[in-house]
Design a protein around this motif. Structure first.
Motif, PDB file in Angstrom:
ATOM      1  N   LEU A  23       4.515  -5.039  -4.114  1.00 50.88           N
ATOM      2  CA  LEU A  23       3.848  -5.527  -5.312  1.00 50.88           C
ATOM      3  C   LEU A  23       3.391  -4.321  -6.113  1.00 50.88           C
ATOM      4  CD1 LEU A  23       2.577  -7.807  -7.011  1.00 50.88           C
ATOM      5  CD2 LEU A  23       0.529  -7.576  -5.616  1.00 50.88           C
ATOM      6  N   SER A  24       3.875  -4.192  -7.353  1.00 52.00           N
ATOM      7  CA  SER A  24       3.526  -3.039  -8.179  1.00 52.00           C
ATOM      8  C   SER A  24       2.020  -2.980  -8.393  1.00 52.00           C
ATOM      9  CB  SER A  24       4.231  -3.114  -9.541  1.00 52.00           C
ATOM     10  OG  SER A  24       5.635  -3.098  -9.373  1.00 52.00           O
ATOM     11  N   LEU A  25       1.461  -1.798  -8.307  1.00 53.71           N
ATOM     12  CA  LEU A  25       0.013  -1.630  -8.459  1.00 53.71           C
ATOM     13  C   LEU A  25      -0.300  -1.457  -9.939  1.00 53.71           C
ATOM     14  CD1 LEU A  25      -2.653  -1.418  -7.033  1.00 53.71           C
ATOM     15  CD2 LEU A  25      -2.335   1.039  -6.855  1.00 53.71           C
ATOM     16  N   LEU A 170      -2.323   1.821   6.528  1.00 56.17           N
ATOM     17  CA  LEU A 170      -2.104   3.076   5.815  1.00 56.17           C
ATOM     18  C   LEU A 170      -2.112   2.758   4.319  1.00 56.17           C
ATOM     19  CD1 LEU A 170       0.749   5.638   6.609  1.00 56.17           C
ATOM     20  CD2 LEU A 170      -0.420   5.439   4.439  1.00 56.17           C
ATOM     21  N   VAL A 171      -3.197   3.145   3.657  1.00 59.44           N
ATOM     22  CA  VAL A 171      -3.387   2.813   2.245  1.00 59.44           C
ATOM     23  C   VAL A 171      -3.456   4.107   1.434  1.00 59.44           C
ATOM     24  CG1 VAL A 171      -4.776   1.519   0.589  1.00 59.44           C
ATOM     25  CG2 VAL A 171      -4.736   0.814   3.006  1.00 59.44           C
ATOM     26  N   THR A 221      -5.897  -5.427  -0.227  1.00 59.40           N
ATOM     27  CA  THR A 221      -4.565  -4.827  -0.208  1.00 59.40           C
ATOM     28  C   THR A 221      -3.474  -5.887  -0.162  1.00 59.40           C
ATOM     29  OG1 THR A 221      -4.606  -4.690   2.218  1.00 59.40           O
ATOM     30  CG2 THR A 221      -5.341  -2.731   0.993  1.00 59.40           C
ATOM     31  N   THR A 222      -2.247  -5.436  -0.431  1.00 59.68           N
ATOM     32  CA  THR A 222      -1.043  -6.232  -0.213  1.00 59.68           C
ATOM     33  C   THR A 222      -0.048  -5.398   0.577  1.00 59.68           C
ATOM     34  OG1 THR A 222      -0.102  -5.505  -2.320  1.00 59.68           O
ATOM     35  CG2 THR A 222      -1.307  -7.599  -2.316  1.00 59.68           C
ATOM     36  N   PHE A 223       0.901  -6.062   1.188  1.00 59.32           N
ATOM     37  CA  PHE A 223       1.879  -5.395   2.043  1.00 59.32           C
ATOM     38  C   PHE A 223       2.833  -4.505   1.245  1.00 59.32           C
ATOM     39  CE2 PHE A 223       4.532  -4.652   5.579  1.00 59.32           C
ATOM     40  CZ  PHE A 223       5.851  -4.867   5.223  1.00 59.32           C
ATOM     41  N   LEU A 248      -0.001  -0.356   3.115  1.00 58.81           N
ATOM     42  CA  LEU A 248      -0.532  -1.384   2.219  1.00 58.81           C
ATOM     43  C   LEU A 248      -0.824  -0.783   0.849  1.00 58.81           C
ATOM     44  CD1 LEU A 248      -3.141  -2.828   4.757  1.00 58.81           C
ATOM     45  CD2 LEU A 248      -0.928  -3.865   4.197  1.00 58.81           C
ATOM     46  N   ASN A 249      -0.697  -1.599  -0.178  1.00 56.15           N
ATOM     47  CA  ASN A 249      -1.063  -1.197  -1.536  1.00 56.15           C
ATOM     48  C   ASN A 249      -2.495  -1.624  -1.831  1.00 56.15           C
ATOM     49  OD1 ASN A 249       1.425  -0.059  -2.319  1.00 56.15           O
ATOM     50  ND2 ASN A 249       2.251  -2.085  -2.767  1.00 56.15           N
ATOM     51  N   PRO A 250      -3.327  -0.724  -2.367  1.00 59.13           N
ATOM     52  CA  PRO A 250      -4.712  -1.105  -2.687  1.00 59.13           C
ATOM     53  C   PRO A 250      -4.791  -1.891  -3.999  1.00 59.13           C
ATOM     54  CG  PRO A 250      -4.340   1.177  -3.294  1.00 59.13           C
ATOM     55  CD  PRO A 250      -3.060   0.696  -2.648  1.00 59.13           C
TER      56      PRO A 250
END
Length: 332
Positions: A23-25, A170-171, A221-223, A248-250
């Protein structure tokens, strides 16, 4: 440490898009995810019981005489008796019915006989032990005992679960900073590590990582990607241990430390992380491995699948060519 309500929110955010892929941050993504979280806040989630109860697999009930324990037969021709389904007046009645049941099961050529004995039926345990039953495993409020009946066949019953599973999140944010914490009860004090913890019963690996990061640091977060796993032996309760690292994406940057378990939490620049004396070599390797995947365009992803025969959902983890070839890889 986990909260059923937090877990439910995490699950919804993950499943809302129907996938666990990247998922784009972006501001829009953060706003959309935040709205979902607020929509399914604790006020809108049904209340859960305080104690998590694990259910046993159910099979077809057997046709048995009235003086034999009612049970269910499995595909291995074994029988499972649930103590809560039995109407027993006292220990004498239990003992008499048990021996008649064993005679019936032997004549019927049943193999493994399983008894789920609950706390209120604790006085059944010595009677079962005297009849040849042994302990197989225990959960909160219930112990499972078994006996192997065949004389011409060796006992090949599987051991109970012998491996604990933990996750590390791991973010890395857009400023090339990695999220790190110091555990309050760590073996080595002041070590910086990835936030994480044990996977709960009936919890997917990704859900667990999202939940643990949120609980320990306040970061939603998302995967993004699986990274690697570590396998060791001789852990808690004499079990083996599998530790899975998940990138994970913050969705936010504001830190909220879990005061119960965490002494320090921070966003650490990657160049500092790779040379910091309080970061273990293994932790550095986790990040290097993830960055290498991104540099090579590899996507260690996760997809929801359905078992063709059991009709149960499962998660398949596999490496594929990354679809996001434009993602910037931090330079360190």
């Amino acid at each position: 440490m986990s909260s059923p309500r937090l877990l439910s929110r995490s699950n919804f955010v993950l499943y809302a898009s129907g996938t666990w892929r990247y998922l784009s941050l972006s501001t829009g993504a953060i706003t959309a995810a935040t709205k979902l979280i607020h929509k399914y806040s604790s006020n809108n989630i049904p209340a859960f019981g305080k104690e998590h109860t694990r259910s046993y697999q159910r099979f077809k009930k057997m046709d048995t005489p009235l003086d034999v324990f009612q049970g269910v037969k499995d595909r291995f021709h074994g029988v499972t008796v649930d103590g809560n389904q039995q109407d027993i007046a006292d220990k004498a009645q239990f003992c008499e019915k048990l021996h008649k049941s064993l005679d019936f099961w032997r004549e019927n050529k049943n193999r493994a006989i399983w008894f789920h004995v609950y706390k209120k039926q604790a006085d059944w345990v010595p009677i079962l032990a005297d009849a040849g039953f042994d302990f197989h495993h225990a959960r909160s409020g219930v112990v499972t005992m078994y006996i192997w009946l065949p004389k011409d066949e060796s006992n090949n019953l599987p051991s109970y679960a012998h491996t604990l599973v933990g996750v590390g999140g791991l973010v890395i944010n857009e400023r090339n900073e990695v999220l790190v914490v110091s555990d309050k009860h760590a073996i080595a004090k002041n070590i910086w590590k990835l936030p994480g913890g044990y996977v709960e019963p009936n919890e997917n690996l990704v859900d667990s990582a999202v939940r643990e990061v949120m609980e320990e640091t306040g970061i939603r977060t998302t995967f993004r990607s699986m990274v690697c796993l570590r396998h060791s032996h001789g852990g808690n309760f004499g079990c083996s241990d599998i530790y899975v690292v998940i990138a994970l994406n913050p969705l936010n940057l504001e830190l909220t430390r879990c005061e119960r378990e965490i002494t320090r939490v921070k966003w650490m620049p990657l160049d500092e992380y790779f040379c910091h004396p309080e970061v273990l070599d293994a932790s550095r390797l986790f990040v290097r491995t993830y960055l290498d995947y991104q540099k090579r365009g590899l996507d260690f992803t996760c997809t929801n699948m359905m078992h063709a025969l059991l009709k149960k959902e499962y998660q398949l983890y596999y490496v594929s060519q990354g679809k996001d070839g434009n993602q910037q890889v931090p330079k360190v």
